[in-house]
Scaffold this motif. Structure first.
Motif, short mmCIF file in Angstrom:
data_model
loop_
_atom_site.label_atom_id
_atom_site.label_comp_id
_atom_site.label_asym_id
_atom_site.label_seq_id
_atom_site.Cartn_x
_atom_site.Cartn_y
_atom_site.Cartn_z
N ARG A 246 0.87 -1.18 0.00
CA ARG A 246 0.00 0.00 0.00
C ARG A 246 0.90 1.23 0.00
O ARG A 246 1.72 1.39 0.90
CB ARG A 246 -0.86 -0.06 1.25
CG ARG A 246 -2.01 0.88 1.28
CD ARG A 246 -2.88 0.55 2.52
NE ARG A 246 -4.13 1.22 2.39
CZ ARG A 246 -5.22 0.72 1.86
NH1 ARG A 246 -5.24 -0.51 1.43
NH2 ARG A 246 -6.31 1.43 1.77
N LEU B 155 2.63 11.26 7.98
CA LEU B 155 2.07 9.97 7.53
C LEU B 155 3.17 8.92 7.40
O LEU B 155 2.99 7.78 7.82
CB LEU B 155 1.37 10.13 6.18
CG LEU B 155 0.01 10.80 6.18
CD1 LEU B 155 -0.50 10.94 4.74
CD2 LEU B 155 -0.99 10.01 6.99
N SER C 216 4.21 7.56 10.59
CA SER C 216 3.18 6.72 11.22
C SER C 216 3.05 5.36 10.54
O SER C 216 2.18 4.57 10.91
CB SER C 216 1.82 7.44 11.21
OG SER C 216 1.24 7.40 9.92
N VAL D 38 2.78 4.84 7.00
CA VAL D 38 2.27 4.87 5.62
C VAL D 38 3.46 5.06 4.68
O VAL D 38 4.29 5.94 4.90
CB VAL D 38 1.25 6.02 5.43
CG1 VAL D 38 0.81 6.12 3.98
CG2 VAL D 38 0.05 5.82 6.35
N GLN E 256 -4.81 10.52 6.14
CA GLN E 256 -4.51 9.27 6.85
C GLN E 256 -5.61 8.24 6.58
O GLN E 256 -5.33 7.09 6.26
CB GLN E 256 -4.39 9.54 8.36
CG GLN E 256 -4.18 8.29 9.19
CD GLN E 256 -2.75 7.86 9.30
OE1 GLN E 256 -1.84 8.69 9.29
NE2 GLN E 256 -2.52 6.57 9.40
N ASP E 257 -6.87 8.66 6.71
CA ASP E 257 -8.00 7.75 6.43
C ASP E 257 -7.96 7.26 4.99
O ASP E 257 -8.16 6.08 4.72
CB ASP E 257 -9.33 8.42 6.71
CG ASP E 257 -9.60 8.63 8.19
OD1 ASP E 257 -8.88 8.03 9.03
OD2 ASP E 257 -10.51 9.41 8.52
N ALA F 49 -5.41 6.95 3.02
CA ALA F 49 -4.26 6.08 2.75
C ALA F 49 -4.35 4.72 3.44
O ALA F 49 -3.69 3.79 3.02
CB ALA F 49 -2.98 6.78 3.19
N THR F 50 -5.18 4.62 4.48
CA THR F 50 -5.17 3.39 5.28
C THR F 50 -6.46 2.60 5.25
O THR F 50 -6.50 1.50 5.79
CB THR F 50 -4.81 3.71 6.75
OG1 THR F 50 -5.77 4.61 7.28
CG2 THR F 50 -3.42 4.29 6.86
N THR F 51 -7.53 3.13 4.65
CA THR F 51 -8.78 2.38 4.64
C THR F 51 -9.23 2.07 3.22
O THR F 51 -8.76 2.62 2.28
CB THR F 51 -9.92 3.13 5.36
OG1 THR F 51 -10.07 4.42 4.77
CG2 THR F 51 -9.62 3.24 6.82
#
Length: 115
Positions: free
Chosen positions: A34, A57, A60, A62, A110-111, A113-115
């Motif tokens: 990802r 990001l 964290s 990503v 963030q949302d 990139a991660t969901t």
């Protein structure tokens, strides 16, 4: 063209990776499952304002890449870059989603990139 960088799948970068061209982009998105990529241009104020958010990001967890499509013009057509910044999310090496709405707040990106 530059030599294609190699990335360690066991050691994701903890800061955004500046990608020189499509070969570097391909190498990054093929190494990690990802990846969030920002398409930017020099002199873009909104793009510059995204730098600390992208850095956060990356710290964290990503995987973040940045690329100036003017350095490799076929990317403009390949990813339909009509405005910057444009964020493209790659999953398993394939582009699956994009945002091209200008400045994106940290939590929203963030949302994305991660969901």
């Amino acid at each position: 063209m530059s030599s294609t960088p190699s990335f360690d799948p066991d050691q994701p970068p903890e800061r955004p990776v500046d990608l020189a061209d499509s070969e570097a982009l391909d190498s990054l998105v093929e190494t990690y499952p990802r990846v969030l990529v920002e398409f930017y241009t020099d002199g873009c104020g909104i793009c510059a304002s995204m730098e600390p958010i992208l850095g956060g990001l990356a710290r964290s967890g990503v995987v973040v890449g940045t690329i100036n499509p003017r350095n490799d013009p076929p990317l403009i057509d390949q990813f339909d870059i009509a405005s910057v910044p444009t964020f493209v999310l790659f999953v398993d090496g394939e582009p699956v989603d994009r945002l091209s709405d200008g400045f994106v707040p940290s939590e929203e990106l963030q949302d994305f990139a991660t969901t």
